[in-house]
Design a protein around this motif. Sequence first.
Motif, PDB file in Angstrom:
ATOM      1  N   LEU A 270       0.840  -1.204   0.000  1.00 41.07           N
ATOM      2  CA  LEU A 270       0.000   0.000   0.000  1.00 41.07           C
ATOM      3  C   LEU A 270       0.874   1.253   0.000  1.00 41.07           C
ATOM      4  O   LEU A 270       0.617   2.210  -0.749  1.00 41.07           O
ATOM      5  N   ILE A 271       1.924   1.244   0.816  1.00 43.02           N
ATOM      6  CA  ILE A 271       2.840   2.391   0.899  1.00 43.02           C
ATOM      7  C   ILE A 271       3.619   2.553  -0.411  1.00 43.02           C
ATOM      8  O   ILE A 271       3.866   3.681  -0.864  1.00 43.02           O
ATOM      9  N   GLU A 272       3.982   1.448  -1.054  1.00 44.63           N
ATOM     10  CA  GLU A 272       4.659   1.545  -2.355  1.00 44.63           C
ATOM     11  C   GLU A 272       3.748   2.213  -3.390  1.00 44.63           C
ATOM     12  O   GLU A 272       4.195   3.006  -4.212  1.00 44.63           O
ATOM     13  N   ASP A 273       2.453   1.857  -3.346  1.00 43.72           N
ATOM     14  CA  ASP A 273       1.499   2.425  -4.309  1.00 43.72           C
ATOM     15  C   ASP A 273       1.139   3.872  -3.983  1.00 43.72           C
ATOM     16  O   ASP A 273       0.847   4.657  -4.891  1.00 43.72           O
ATOM     17  N   HIS A 274       1.122   4.214  -2.693  1.00 44.37           N
ATOM     18  CA  HIS A 274       0.751   5.576  -2.254  1.00 44.37           C
ATOM     19  C   HIS A 274       1.692   5.973  -1.133  1.00 44.37           C
ATOM     20  O   HIS A 274       1.442   5.690   0.036  1.00 44.37           O
ATOM     21  N   ASN A 275       2.781   6.641  -1.516  1.00 46.33           N
ATOM     22  CA  ASN A 275       3.849   6.866  -0.527  1.00 46.33           C
ATOM     23  C   ASN A 275       3.669   8.139   0.291  1.00 46.33           C
ATOM     24  O   ASN A 275       4.572   8.567   0.990  1.00 46.33           O
ATOM     25  N   ASP A 276       2.481   8.769   0.197  1.00 46.78           N
ATOM     26  CA  ASP A 276       2.257  10.003   0.952  1.00 46.78           C
ATOM     27  C   ASP A 276       1.044   9.892   1.876  1.00 46.78           C
ATOM     28  O   ASP A 276       0.382  10.882   2.182  1.00 46.78           O
TER      29      ASP A 276
END
Length: 313
Positions: free
Chosen positions: A163-169
């Motif tokens: 999830l963090i790789e896809d949306h790192n903010d």
Amino acid sequence: MMISKENLLETQQRIQAFIHRTPVLSSQLINEMIGADIYFKCENFQKMGAFKMRGATNAILQLSEIEKGFGVATHSSGNFAQALALAAKLQGMKAYIVMPSNAPQVKKNAVKGYGGEIIECTPTLEARETTLTEVVNKTGAVFLHPYNDYHVIEGQATAAMELIEDHNDLEVIFAPVGGGGLLSGTALAAHYFSPDTKVIAGEPMGADDAWQSFQKGEIVLQTNPQTIADGLLTSLGDKTFPIIKDHVSDIIRVEEEEIIAAMRLIWERMKIVVEPSSAVALAALIKEKSKYKGKKIGIILSGGNVELTKLPF
């Protein structure tokens, strides 16, 4: 053993051939309702229908060849039972699953379908543990705990890592909490790969041992939990709780009608099947939505294994 950033990266490499990288979906309507940008990590689309496939796979892949020959055993009323049965099948191993007699039939059928051998027991923790000990003594199988196991926690962390790789903010990630495997894994993933992201848990009011433990600073055991979220009935473990205590910002408790409303919202608006436990994280966000206006938020939808004859709406 403390879990390092390297452990998590190695885990991700180790298990990726055996799991799905699940999609991240969003809903314009839910965003407008809450006034935030929400990204749902859809573990209901994981193999066997829940995030538990990740931890079960990682734990099995760490066994020696001799251990693999004896098979694995666990006690679980549902998703971990299915995950371990399928993960074992993919490695050509036996899986012995102790299940309480009142476990949902849909979950028993799935375990059998994945080739797991079910040993039923009366629905108490004591009976589960006694029966499991007998199975392990008889078969020589390796006991894998559904959540209180570092290799299982490492596997569960990979959902939030993706999830963090896809949306790192992301500013916040919400996850449900039962035994704490998913929540502790999510908290470690955020800690190592997105340190500014807060992790918040949702928990049913009728099974709020994690909230009580969090307030008290020590494990408070679950007693007679009452909730529709059947995946969240277990107590925290001595491996999951310290991670939660150190890396989770808050635990929000939700009422049964709030869980049902959130579940219905996901079914109706996102057109996807999630189980009640999955809806708890969204219910927690909705309950305290004023705090999260304008934020970018991740929610882990933990699974989609529902007994369709017993829908709450």
